[in-house]
Design a protein around this motif. Structure first.
Motif, PDB file in Angstrom:
ATOM      1  N   SER A  36      23.906 -15.267   1.528  1.00 25.67           N
ATOM      2  CA  SER A  36      22.863 -14.259   1.514  1.00 25.67           C
ATOM      3  C   SER A  36      22.018 -14.609   0.719  1.00 25.67           C
ATOM      4  N   SER A  37      20.883 -14.026   0.765  1.00 23.55           N
ATOM      5  CA  SER A  37      19.719 -13.897  -0.240  1.00 23.55           C
ATOM      6  C   SER A  37      19.956 -13.656  -1.574  1.00 23.55           C
ATOM      7  N   LYS A  38      19.238 -13.952  -2.416  1.00 26.13           N
ATOM      8  CA  LYS A  38      19.667 -13.503  -3.970  1.00 26.13           C
ATOM      9  C   LYS A  38      18.321 -12.696  -4.435  1.00 26.13           C
ATOM     10  N   PRO A  39      18.751 -12.009  -5.271  1.00 27.38           N
ATOM     11  CA  PRO A  39      17.785 -11.347  -6.322  1.00 27.38           C
ATOM     12  C   PRO A  39      16.695 -12.389  -6.497  1.00 27.38           C
ATOM     13  N   PRO A  40      15.148 -12.225  -6.664  1.00 29.20           N
ATOM     14  CA  PRO A  40      14.731 -10.968  -6.566  1.00 29.20           C
ATOM     15  C   PRO A  40      14.449 -10.602  -4.880  1.00 29.20           C
ATOM     16  N   VAL A  41      14.397 -11.443  -4.306  1.00 28.68           N
ATOM     17  CA  VAL A  41      13.854 -11.206  -2.818  1.00 28.68           C
ATOM     18  C   VAL A  41      14.923 -10.685  -1.968  1.00 28.68           C
ATOM     19  N   SER A  42      16.219 -10.596  -2.439  1.00 29.77           N
ATOM     20  CA  SER A  42      17.208  -9.916  -1.255  1.00 29.77           C
ATOM     21  C   SER A  42      17.115  -8.196  -1.574  1.00 29.77           C
ATOM     22  N   LEU A  43      17.796  -7.541  -0.714  1.00 28.77           N
ATOM     23  CA  LEU A  43      17.866  -6.169  -0.798  1.00 28.77           C
ATOM     24  C   LEU A  43      18.300  -5.526  -2.252  1.00 28.77           C
ATOM     25  N   GLU A  44      19.357  -6.492  -2.794  1.00 33.72           N
ATOM     26  CA  GLU A  44      19.884  -5.876  -4.181  1.00 33.72           C
ATOM     27  C   GLU A  44      18.587  -6.255  -5.037  1.00 33.72           C
ATOM     28  N   GLN A  86      15.465  -5.966  -4.668  1.00 34.21           N
ATOM     29  CA  GLN A  86      14.457  -4.749  -4.363  1.00 34.21           C
ATOM     30  C   GLN A  86      14.794  -3.654  -5.077  1.00 34.21           C
ATOM     31  N   LEU A  87      16.219  -3.101  -5.092  1.00 31.12           N
ATOM     32  CA  LEU A  87      16.674  -2.143  -5.500  1.00 31.12           C
ATOM     33  C   LEU A  87      16.669  -2.167  -7.165  1.00 31.12           C
ATOM     34  N   LEU A  88      16.991  -3.518  -7.681  1.00 32.87           N
ATOM     35  CA  LEU A  88      16.545  -3.771  -9.404  1.00 32.87           C
ATOM     36  C   LEU A  88      15.414  -3.585  -9.555  1.00 32.87           C
ATOM     37  N   TRP A  89      14.204  -3.996  -8.622  1.00 29.28           N
ATOM     38  CA  TRP A  89      12.887  -3.788  -8.975  1.00 29.28           C
ATOM     39  C   TRP A  89      12.786  -2.149  -9.205  1.00 29.28           C
ATOM     40  N   LEU A 131      -1.643   2.738   8.368  1.00 25.77           N
ATOM     41  CA  LEU A 131      -1.304   3.897   7.385  1.00 25.77           C
ATOM     42  C   LEU A 131      -1.727   5.218   7.627  1.00 25.77           C
ATOM     43  N   ARG A 132      -2.978   5.074   8.175  1.00 32.15           N
ATOM     44  CA  ARG A 132      -3.712   6.420   8.361  1.00 32.15           C
ATOM     45  C   ARG A 132      -2.988   7.187   9.483  1.00 32.15           C
ATOM     46  N   THR A 133      -2.697   6.420  10.499  1.00 34.52           N
ATOM     47  CA  THR A 133      -2.015   7.342  11.604  1.00 34.52           C
ATOM     48  C   THR A 133      -0.592   7.376  11.615  1.00 34.52           C
ATOM     49  N   GLN A 134       0.158   6.441  11.091  1.00 34.04           N
ATOM     50  CA  GLN A 134       1.710   6.611  10.823  1.00 34.04           C
ATOM     51  C   GLN A 134       1.960   6.722   9.540  1.00 34.04           C
ATOM     52  N   GLY A 135       1.376   6.675   8.461  1.00 37.76           N
ATOM     53  CA  GLY A 135       2.097   7.184   7.177  1.00 37.76           C
ATOM     54  C   GLY A 135       2.811   5.971   6.554  1.00 37.76           C
ATOM     55  N   TRP A 136       2.801   4.682   7.076  1.00 32.74           N
ATOM     56  CA  TRP A 136       3.491   3.678   6.771  1.00 32.74           C
ATOM     57  C   TRP A 136       3.149   2.241   7.151  1.00 32.74           C
ATOM     58  N   ILE A 137       3.334   1.135   6.376  1.00 26.98           N
ATOM     59  CA  ILE A 137       2.920  -0.003   6.522  1.00 26.98           C
ATOM     60  C   ILE A 137       3.917  -0.832   5.886  1.00 26.98           C
ATOM     61  N   HIS A 138       4.235  -2.171   6.675  1.00 28.57           N
ATOM     62  CA  HIS A 138       5.043  -3.153   5.999  1.00 28.57           C
ATOM     63  C   HIS A 138       4.724  -3.568   4.572  1.00 28.57           C
ATOM     64  N   HIS A 139       5.691  -4.059   3.805  1.00 28.04           N
ATOM     65  CA  HIS A 139       5.307  -4.307   2.612  1.00 28.04           C
ATOM     66  C   HIS A 139       4.295  -5.365   2.500  1.00 28.04           C
ATOM     67  N   LEU A 140       4.407  -6.116   3.294  1.00 25.15           N
ATOM     68  CA  LEU A 140       3.435  -7.485   3.333  1.00 25.15           C
ATOM     69  C   LEU A 140       2.067  -7.029   3.507  1.00 25.15           C
ATOM     70  N   ALA A 141       2.054  -5.960   4.278  1.00 27.79           N
ATOM     71  CA  ALA A 141       0.547  -5.380   4.783  1.00 27.79           C
ATOM     72  C   ALA A 141       0.219  -4.654   3.387  1.00 27.79           C
ATOM     73  N   ARG A 142       0.897  -4.015   2.728  1.00 26.52           N
ATOM     74  CA  ARG A 142       0.463  -3.563   1.536  1.00 26.52           C
ATOM     75  C   ARG A 142       0.066  -4.467   0.485  1.00 26.52           C
ATOM     76  N   HIS A 143       0.768  -5.708   0.467  1.00 29.39           N
ATOM     77  CA  HIS A 143       0.410  -6.766  -0.362  1.00 29.39           C
ATOM     78  C   HIS A 143      -1.048  -7.058   0.025  1.00 29.39           C
ATOM     79  N   ALA A 144      -1.357  -7.369   1.420  1.00 26.69           N
ATOM     80  CA  ALA A 144      -2.561  -7.560   1.606  1.00 26.69           C
ATOM     81  C   ALA A 144      -3.919  -6.641   1.444  1.00 26.69           C
TER      82      ALA A 144
END
Length: 260
Positions: free
Chosen positions: A24-32, A34-37, A92-105
């Motif tokens: 499986s993927s490793k930190p920092p890109v893995s779910l673990e 992200q939790l550490l971040w 974001l305005r209509t649903q209150g959420w966007i993917h993290h890559l969209a947040r980055h952009a």
């Protein structure tokens, strides 16, 4: 964020799963990772004075951001003229959420990438609109994406056209959240300003009438902003007693504003 599932318990369960999947993927890109971040940002936020602002924040670069309410409003309302950015801000305005890559952009676009506005302005919009808003993570990630703290490669800019094309070449995300562009050919859906007038008419979307013109030219302005960031970084390395106030630094020569 303050529910009944403790972070330590969540971490232990995630680690158990990883032990059964060694590839499986490793930190920092893995779910673990992200939790550490998350825990890292919580810790830094709790022990850094003025963590939620630029002034008086010892870990935050002091950058002379522009103040342009017109640009901020266009970004917030999804009227920048860049479909990928506008679609994300509409979600974001209509649903209150966007993917993290969209947040980055959208964060990069608002700050160092294109509009050169303060990360605090974007932070406030996210704080109001996100259903998963978290004080520590919101402030930390805006500092990160604006290259004000935690991340220093300010010359790495998210392209408002090229970045999204890699994962959605058909522009389906854009067409879903911006139905005015639903009939625009995929060749032009990320750059409708390049579509010939006959193509725009056939798609029932005239740029400047049905969909806004670009408020800036990314190909031009991101290079200007990289230069400005470079100067700001140099100023931040100067001795404190000789460092000018961010507001005292002269603004860069303005590019021609595109009508919208």
């Amino acid at each position: 964020k303050f529910g009944c599932f403790p972070a330590r318990l969540f971490h232990s369960k995630v680690v158990e799963i990883y032990r059964s999947a060694p590839k499986s993927s490793k930190p920092p890109v893995s779910l673990e990772g992200q939790l550490l971040w998350r825990e890292f940002f919580y810790t830094v936020g709790a022990h850094t004075p003025n963590f939620d602002r630029m002034l008086g924040n010892p870990i935050c670069k002091q950058i002379p951001w522009d103040d342009n309410p017109q640009y901020l409003k266009a970004w917030e309302e999804g009227r920048t003229g860049y479909p990928w950015i506008d679609a994300a801000m509409t979600q974001l305005r209509t649903q209150g959420w966007i993917h993290h890559l969209a947040r980055h952009a959208v964060a990069c676009f608002l700050t160092r990438g294109d509009l050169y506005l303060s990360w605090e302005k974007g932070r406030d919009v996210f704080a109001r609109e996100l259903v998963d808003e978290d004080w520590a993570l919101n402030n930390a990630n805006w500092m990160w994406l604006s290259a004000s703290a935690f991340f220093a490669q300010f010359f790495r800019v998210y392209g408002p056209v090229s970045f999204a094309k890699k994962t959605d070449p058909e522009g389906l995300y854009i067409k879903h959240f911006l139905p005015v562009l639903k009939d625009m050919p995929k060749k032009y859906v990320y750059e409708p300003w390049n579509a010939p007038l006959e193509v725009q008419k056939k798609a029932k979307c005239i740029v400047g009438k049905d969909y806004p013109n670009r408020i800036v030219d990314h190909d031009v302005i991101h290079k200007v902003n990289i230069s400005r960031m470079s100067e700001a970084y140099k100023a931040n390395k100067e001795p404190t007693e000789s460092k000018p106030s961010p507001k005292a630094q002269p603004a860069a020569k303005k590019q021609k504003t595109l009508k919208f």
